[in-house]
Design a protein around this motif. Structure first.
Motif, PDB file in Angstrom:
ATOM      1  N   ASP A  41       0.862  -1.187   0.000  1.00  0.00           N
ATOM      2  CA  ASP A  41       0.000   0.000   0.000  1.00  0.00           C
ATOM      3  C   ASP A  41       0.895   1.233   0.000  1.00  0.00           C
ATOM      4  O   ASP A  41       1.606   1.491   0.968  1.00  0.00           O
ATOM      5  CB  ASP A  41      -0.878  -0.012   1.254  1.00  0.00           C
ATOM      6  CG  ASP A  41      -1.727   1.249   1.345  1.00  0.00           C
ATOM      7  OD1 ASP A  41      -1.788   2.001   0.340  1.00  0.00           O
ATOM      8  OD2 ASP A  41      -2.334   1.465   2.408  1.00  0.00           O
ATOM      9  N   ALA A  95       6.136   9.686  -2.616  1.00  0.00           N
ATOM     10  CA  ALA A  95       7.371   9.300  -1.932  1.00  0.00           C
ATOM     11  C   ALA A  95       7.250   7.866  -1.411  1.00  0.00           C
ATOM     12  O   ALA A  95       8.208   7.091  -1.479  1.00  0.00           O
ATOM     13  CB  ALA A  95       7.674  10.254  -0.788  1.00  0.00           C
ATOM     14  N   ILE A  96       6.071   7.522  -0.895  1.00  0.00           N
ATOM     15  CA  ILE A  96       5.903   6.157  -0.381  1.00  0.00           C
ATOM     16  C   ILE A  96       5.837   5.163  -1.540  1.00  0.00           C
ATOM     17  O   ILE A  96       6.305   4.028  -1.429  1.00  0.00           O
ATOM     18  CB  ILE A  96       4.663   6.076   0.538  1.00  0.00           C
ATOM     19  CG1 ILE A  96       4.887   6.982   1.748  1.00  0.00           C
ATOM     20  CG2 ILE A  96       4.412   4.648   1.002  1.00  0.00           C
ATOM     21  CD1 ILE A  96       3.732   7.050   2.697  1.00  0.00           C
ATOM     22  N   VAL A 124       7.560   5.396  -4.274  1.00  0.00           N
ATOM     23  CA  VAL A 124       8.963   5.167  -4.625  1.00  0.00           C
ATOM     24  C   VAL A 124       9.563   4.153  -3.662  1.00  0.00           C
ATOM     25  O   VAL A 124      10.199   3.176  -4.055  1.00  0.00           O
ATOM     26  CB  VAL A 124       9.784   6.477  -4.534  1.00  0.00           C
ATOM     27  CG1 VAL A 124      11.255   6.202  -4.773  1.00  0.00           C
ATOM     28  CG2 VAL A 124       9.282   7.497  -5.514  1.00  0.00           C
ATOM     29  N   GLN A 125       9.341   4.416  -2.383  1.00  0.00           N
ATOM     30  CA  GLN A 125       9.935   3.575  -1.355  1.00  0.00           C
ATOM     31  C   GLN A 125       9.397   2.141  -1.439  1.00  0.00           C
ATOM     32  O   GLN A 125      10.140   1.181  -1.306  1.00  0.00           O
ATOM     33  CB  GLN A 125       9.682   4.190   0.027  1.00  0.00           C
ATOM     34  CG  GLN A 125      10.404   3.524   1.186  1.00  0.00           C
ATOM     35  CD  GLN A 125      11.929   3.550   1.043  1.00  0.00           C
ATOM     36  OE1 GLN A 125      12.481   4.361   0.313  1.00  0.00           O
ATOM     37  NE2 GLN A 125      12.611   2.638   1.716  1.00  0.00           N
ATOM     38  N   ARG A 184      10.966   0.347  -4.266  1.00  0.00           N
ATOM     39  CA  ARG A 184      12.336  -0.035  -3.909  1.00  0.00           C
ATOM     40  C   ARG A 184      12.355  -1.274  -3.045  1.00  0.00           C
ATOM     41  O   ARG A 184      13.153  -2.180  -3.253  1.00  0.00           O
ATOM     42  CB  ARG A 184      12.995   1.098  -3.139  1.00  0.00           C
ATOM     43  CG  ARG A 184      13.501   2.150  -4.047  1.00  0.00           C
ATOM     44  CD  ARG A 184      14.330   3.155  -3.272  1.00  0.00           C
ATOM     45  NE  ARG A 184      14.793   4.112  -4.235  1.00  0.00           N
ATOM     46  CZ  ARG A 184      14.619   5.418  -4.129  1.00  0.00           C
ATOM     47  NH1 ARG A 184      14.032   5.923  -3.071  1.00  0.00           N
ATOM     48  NH2 ARG A 184      15.046   6.216  -5.072  1.00  0.00           N
ATOM     49  N   GLU A 185      11.451  -1.286  -2.058  1.00  0.00           N
ATOM     50  CA  GLU A 185      11.376  -2.446  -1.184  1.00  0.00           C
ATOM     51  C   GLU A 185      11.080  -3.685  -2.021  1.00  0.00           C
ATOM     52  O   GLU A 185      11.689  -4.732  -1.828  1.00  0.00           O
ATOM     53  CB  GLU A 185      10.231  -2.247  -0.195  1.00  0.00           C
ATOM     54  CG  GLU A 185      10.669  -2.107   1.237  1.00  0.00           C
ATOM     55  CD  GLU A 185       9.471  -1.836   2.106  1.00  0.00           C
ATOM     56  OE1 GLU A 185       9.217  -0.648   2.346  1.00  0.00           O
ATOM     57  OE2 GLU A 185       8.770  -2.794   2.497  1.00  0.00           O
ATOM     58  N   SER A 204      14.219  -4.512  -4.359  1.00  0.00           N
ATOM     59  CA  SER A 204      15.499  -4.786  -3.709  1.00  0.00           C
ATOM     60  C   SER A 204      15.357  -5.766  -2.557  1.00  0.00           C
ATOM     61  O   SER A 204      15.660  -6.946  -2.699  1.00  0.00           O
ATOM     62  CB  SER A 204      16.150  -3.485  -3.250  1.00  0.00           C
ATOM     63  OG  SER A 204      15.404  -2.876  -2.236  1.00  0.00           O
ATOM     64  N   ALA A 205      14.845  -5.258  -1.431  1.00  0.00           N
ATOM     65  CA  ALA A 205      14.784  -6.106  -0.241  1.00  0.00           C
ATOM     66  C   ALA A 205      13.995  -7.382  -0.524  1.00  0.00           C
ATOM     67  O   ALA A 205      14.385  -8.473  -0.116  1.00  0.00           O
ATOM     68  CB  ALA A 205      14.169  -5.342   0.914  1.00  0.00           C
ATOM     69  N   PRO A 210       7.497   7.809 -10.697  1.00  0.00           N
ATOM     70  CA  PRO A 210       8.671   7.529  -9.862  1.00  0.00           C
ATOM     71  C   PRO A 210       8.894   6.041  -9.640  1.00  0.00           C
ATOM     72  O   PRO A 210      10.045   5.587  -9.565  1.00  0.00           O
ATOM     73  CB  PRO A 210       8.378   8.249  -8.543  1.00  0.00           C
ATOM     74  CG  PRO A 210       6.961   8.667  -8.593  1.00  0.00           C
ATOM     75  CD  PRO A 210       6.533   8.679 -10.006  1.00  0.00           C
ATOM     76  N   GLU A 267      10.800   4.785 -12.503  1.00  0.00           N
ATOM     77  CA  GLU A 267      12.223   5.139 -12.432  1.00  0.00           C
ATOM     78  C   GLU A 267      12.979   4.070 -11.641  1.00  0.00           C
ATOM     79  O   GLU A 267      14.087   3.687 -11.983  1.00  0.00           O
ATOM     80  CB  GLU A 267      12.414   6.498 -11.745  1.00  0.00           C
ATOM     81  CG  GLU A 267      12.037   7.694 -12.584  1.00  0.00           C
ATOM     82  CD  GLU A 267      13.091   8.045 -13.638  1.00  0.00           C
ATOM     83  OE1 GLU A 267      14.246   7.620 -13.497  1.00  0.00           O
ATOM     84  OE2 GLU A 267      12.724   8.739 -14.609  1.00  0.00           O
ATOM     85  N   ARG A 280      15.686   1.330 -13.397  1.00  0.00           N
ATOM     86  CA  ARG A 280      17.077   1.269 -12.950  1.00  0.00           C
ATOM     87  C   ARG A 280      17.434  -0.109 -12.410  1.00  0.00           C
ATOM     88  O   ARG A 280      18.598  -0.487 -12.378  1.00  0.00           O
ATOM     89  CB  ARG A 280      17.329   2.344 -11.887  1.00  0.00           C
ATOM     90  CG  ARG A 280      17.350   3.739 -12.507  1.00  0.00           C
ATOM     91  CD  ARG A 280      17.352   4.852 -11.465  1.00  0.00           C
ATOM     92  NE  ARG A 280      16.851   6.093 -12.086  1.00  0.00           N
ATOM     93  CZ  ARG A 280      17.438   7.271 -11.974  1.00  0.00           C
ATOM     94  NH1 ARG A 280      18.519   7.399 -11.260  1.00  0.00           N
ATOM     95  NH2 ARG A 280      16.924   8.330 -12.572  1.00  0.00           N
TER      96      ARG A 280
END
Lengths: 374, 256, 347
Positions: free
Chosen positions: A80, A86-87, A89-90, A93-94, A97-98, A115, A118, A122
């Motif tokens: 969610d 911003a969240i 994006v985060q 990423r999670e 990656s993680a 975002p 992006e 990458r």
């Protein structure tokens, strides 16, 4: 056995560390289940859209797992991102990656999905999107659109006008002064000029107004046959339709899909035409019911597109494999007929999704497709 | 004796009302000068005009021989005019010494870029100024409280801190706006002693009060305002006898 | 009648020696914390490192509010305007001018300071509510201008840019974290040294009353401009780091949401307390990011609102105010006294 050299020791330690790190990653396939990321706006301002996306994916995953046709169990992992870029994006990423997710679906709104794209680009992770913004597939090489890009939807409207417009009939353009409204109106105007039609009147309005009497009066004076509306705010669309009915404007409205506007407009929505990649018509009852079963009251195009996207993903991993590279490769040569729409064709150059939209009229109880004509 | 501060013909109008009406005040070098008057007499307006806080509609102010009419108050402060206010302007959650150090502002030479990384120059200068501030605190019996938070002090001692801050700027003229306001009677006497001691050590002081008793006992000279006009000016013994003062001020407060 | 002018008999307070010891202790604790914080990105995973970088960005914004509101007493709602300008400036400086971040960020700080100066100049004659609304309006104006500037990507914003620092891409979250940490430390040193100087005292004098500040020779306007310029530089740097963090810069960087959430952090943490702001920036950012895991994503704003109301009601100086409270001060004084009576200090 030979003694390990320093470099070998380091390498061994590193691979051990990698193995440990690998264990903590939850994404991808471990033989039985295939986990993939659904980053979506479950809460916040865009929750209505985000929940549709989630429902579509869940409905498809349920069907895939029930069918028994696939070697792996499909397990969407939902993040969610709270309608906050911003969240989003985060969360993306999670996910990549993680959690090591091999593919990401969503979020839906363009300020959130850009975002996130992006991040996935990458990380070389394929990304299934439903956003209608051109940029989302133009600017990124890893995005695959499961919907109709906005200029193609507008083109569908223009094709309908070209087919229907009689010599003595006219067209008006009305738009909200939002990004969506302004760019939609600009596209329509250009596309109209390509078929040699000049709008009789163009009106831009602030979508927070309460009284549209001046706008409707202006339209009545111009008396167009068709009013092309670019406005994504459901409450605003409903207000326009209601006041147009009260003031006796006879024109045919054709608007972009603003989910919820039909319910809000009530009787005034009867006869209103919308352009969208998908409609919950009687013919689509089976899919509609599946989506409703996932907890949404009125399924819209977002949930249907998410359903097709997930089904396509299942075909891709079945044929190619479950890693990011496999999925990208599979999507870039995908040719797939979904339940919601047929003809999902992608290549590495063309990831735009559908080439056409549909136009349907609301008859008071359900949608009837009026374009393309069958 | 020469006049350190000389205001002539000061006028301040608020709409139709003339709050200060052609007032002349002359404060002699080294004197303790009282400015009194009942509430609403225009005392604070007059002081605000003299210290550059309020606008001057007409008239002139000369300070140390220069015409300073209409000069901004921070410019006046750097010329040596310090003042206190009726209400507390202290930093409640900072120490006494930091509050009083604020009064040294105009004397500190280092500039903004030095402070970003607390250069040795800042350390050196701060230390020097702190020493001087300690001296002021000792003079006012505040030294023991130097590192106490202002909020922890009693009301009376906070007023002393304000006085210390004004003194720390080494003013040539000290303007005090109702320093005794809110103090209990025994403290008023202590304050009177402090002011007299300051005058004796060379400060020129202009005190605004409506507490006439305090000023009568400590002032060298007094100016009495009523309804924006000067009704008496002179040594306390003479002012006390002035019929206008008795009528305008004392007359209404026979029991005071 | 109680005598309040003469000094009551009470335990002596810590002298300058104790103060110096306390500040040495604080510096050492800060250094240890900094080392630990710098080690975190090297030890943790990619997304946690990114989360930490985000905390640092929010903390930087919090610091700018500490300076403007806590020290200078200026109630500004213009944080997002400065932040957004920094975010866009960083991309333009990196992509269009082609400067490395090591130089580019200085330029971004200068641009932020300049906008801060403008903001200060425009609001020079107004205070309180009018000042807050004017600074807010500047944010709206900038958002609108950017939204309608094609060169800045219009409403979709700028994407696909790469910001480097010493030639290395800030795509590496560890580098981003370390730079954020460095900038944060630098700003904290600047603020705390300033606070102990005449500049800090001038800010506080302006906060209590501009009129009284002038009476002790402080040119209130000049210091207001200085404060705004510094806050502008800090916020712009936060914005620049945000660009590198978020990978996309769109007009929403000017939004009031950002200003309000930073305001909430500063209020709950304590406008006058740097440590309070840092702690709350970390806690609330983590909470906001993980709200979905706690199942409270729907109530994030409610939690923020409740925290603001509760802290205004019970802790008007925020969490940081706790350390300055009378009870804590008494304990601290007792400890200092004891250490002095052992022969440590002098009066």
């Amino acid at each position: 056995m030979k003694k390990l050299t320093g470099i070998q020791e380091t390498a061994a330690a590193a691979s051990l560390a990698l193995a440990v790190a690998g264990c903590s990653a939850v994404g991808g396939s471990d033989g039985d289940t295939f986990k993939f990321a659904v980053v979506t706006e479950k809460t916040g301002a865009y929750a209505d859209y985000g929940l549709q996306l989630e429902a579509g994916v869940e409905a498809a995953a349920a069907d895939i797992n029930a069918s028994g046709d696939y070697d792996v169990e499909f397990e969407p992992v939902v993040y969610d991102c709270q309608s906050d870029s911003a969240i989003c994006v985060q969360s993306a990423r999670e996910a990549v990656s993680a959690d090591g997710m091999p593919v990401v679906i969503g979020p839906i709104v363009s300020v959130d999905v850009l975002p996130a794209a992006e991040v996935t680009e990458r990380a070389d992770v394929p990304h299934l999107v439903m956003a209608v913004l051109n940029q989302i597939t133009d600017d990124y090489s890893n995005t695959f659109r499961f919907s109709t890009q906005s200029d193609r939807s507008n083109q569908t409207v223009i094709e309908y006008i070209e087919a229907k417009l009689q010599p003595d009939e006219t067209v008006a353009i009305v738009n909200a002064t939002t990004d969506f409204g302004t760019s939609g109106a600009a596209q329509q105007k250009e596309q109209l000029s390509e078929i040699g039609v000049e709008p009789v009147i163009e009106i831009a309005h602030d979508p927070d107004q309460a009284d549209y009497t001046p706008l409707i009066t202006q339209l009545k004076e111009a008396d167009p046959t068709y009013v092309l509306l670019s406005d994504s705010n459901p409450a605003d669309v409903a207000k326009l339709l209601r006041q147009a009915k009260e003031l006796g404007l006879e024109s045919q409205w054709i608007g972009a899909d603003a989910s919820g506007s039909i319910e809000l407009a009530g009787d005034a929505a009867v006869g209103y035409m919308t352009v969208s990649p998908w409609f919950p018509t009687t013919a689509n009852k089976e899919l509609t019911d599946k989506l409703i079963a996932q907890g949404i009251d009125t399924p819209g195009w977002i949930s249907a597109m998410a359903y097709d996207a997930t089904m396509a993903l299942a075909q891709v991993i079945d044929e190619n494999g479950t890693s990011s590279e496999d999925i990208t490769e599979g999507l870039e040569s995908l040719s797939f007929d979904g339940i919601a729409r047929q003809g999902w064709n992608f290549s590495s150059e063309d990831r735009l999704g559908l080439t056409t939209s549909q136009i349907a009229v609301w008859n008071g109880t359900e949608y009837e497709i009026v374009w393309p004509e069958r | 004796m020469t006049a350190l501060l000389e205001a002539t013909g000061l006028i301040r109008r608020w709409g139709g009302l003339t709050a200060v009406d052609r007032v002349d005040v002359s404060v002699a070098q080294g004197s303790l000068h009282g400015l009194i008057g009942p509430n609403g007499a225009g005392k604070t307006t007059l002081v605000n005009m003299i210290t550059g806080v309020d606008r001057i509609d007409d008239g002139r102010v000369r300070f140390q021989g220069d015409d300073v009419t209409g000069l901004a108050s921070h410019r006046l402060a750097s010329k040596g005019m310090a003042r206190t206010f009726q209400t507390s302007q202290l930093f409640e959650d900072e120490s006494v010494i930091d509050n009083v150090m604020a009064g040294r502002h105009g004397h500190i030479r280092y500039r903004f870029p030095h402070t970003l990384f607390y250069t040795p120059r800042v350390v050196r200068e701060e230390r020097g100024h702190r020493t001087e501030v300690y001296a002021v605190l000792r003079e006012l019996d505040l030294a023991e409280d130097a590192h106490r938070q202002v909020a922890e002090l009693s009301y009376g001692r906070r007023r002393l801190v304000e006085l210390a801050r004004a003194i720390a700027s080494q003013p040539t003229l000290l303007v005090l706006d109702e320093p005794a306001a809110g103090l209990p009677g025994s403290d008023v006497d202590v304050l009177g002693d402090v002011l007299r001691r300051l005058r004796d050590s060379g400060y020129t002081i202009l005190v605004i009060e409506h507490n006439i008793g305090l000023l009568m006992t400590i002032c060298d000279r007094m100016t009495v305002l009523s309804e924006g006009k000067v009704i008496a000016d002179g040594v306390p013994a003479v002012v006390r006898e002035s019929p206008e003062v008795i009528e305008a001020y004392l007359g209404r407060n026979d029991d005071a | 009648m109680t005598d309040t002018l003469t000094r009551p008999h009470s335990p002596p307070v810590p002298g300058p020696g104790a103060e110096r010891r306390a500040s040495l202790l604080a510096t050492m604790a800060g250094a240890v914390l900094l080392i630990v914080a710098a080690a975190v990105p090297a030890l943790t995973d990619f997304s946690t490192t990114y989360l930490m970088a985000y905390v640092l960005i929010v903390a930087l914004l919090g610091l700018s509010l500490h300076l403007l509101m806590g020290l200078m007493g200026t109630f500004s709602l213009g944080q997002a305007a400065l932040f957004g300008t920094g975010a866009y400036a960083a991309v333009v400086v990196s992509e269009d001018v082609g400067l490395d971040g090591a130089i580019g960020f200085v330029l971004v700080a200068a641009i932020g300071a300049l906008l801060g100066l403008v903001m200060g100049a425009v609001t020079l004659r107004v205070s309180d509510l009018y000042l807050a609304l004017t600074t807010l309006a500047i944010g709206y104006i900038l958002e609108n201008v950017v939204r309608n500037t094609d060169w800045l990507g219009g409403s979709q914003g700028l994407t696909g840019f790469y910001i480097t620092f010493f030639g290395r891409s800030l795509d590496d979250p560890r580098l981003l974290c370390w730079i954020g940490l460095g900038v944060l430390t630098l700003f904290m040193i600047m603020i705390s040294s300033m606070r102990r100087s005449k500049i800090g005292r001038a800010f506080m004098a302006v906060r209590e009353s501009p009129i009284a500040a002038r009476s002790i020779g402080v040119d209130a306007r000049r210091y207001k401009l200085l404060g705004f310029a510094m806050a502008g530089a800090f916020s712009a740097i936060a914005g620049a780091l945000y660009s590198a963090w978020s990978l996309v810069v769109n007009p929403s960087v000017f939004s009031i949401d950002l200003t309000l959430s930073v305001l909430a952090i500063a209020i709950v943490g304590g406008l006058r307390s740097m440590p309070g702001i840092l702690v709350v920036a970390a806690l609330l950012t983590y909470f906001r990011n993980s709200a979905a895991d706690f199942g409270v994503a729907d109530y994030v704003l409610l939690v923020y609102g409740a925290l603001i109301v509760l802290s205004l009601r019970f802790l008007p100086l925020g969490l940081g105010g706790l350390t300055g409270s009378r009870a804590v001060a008494r304990v601290r004084r007792l400890v200092a006294h004891r250490s002095r009576s052992r022969g440590g200090g002098r009066a």
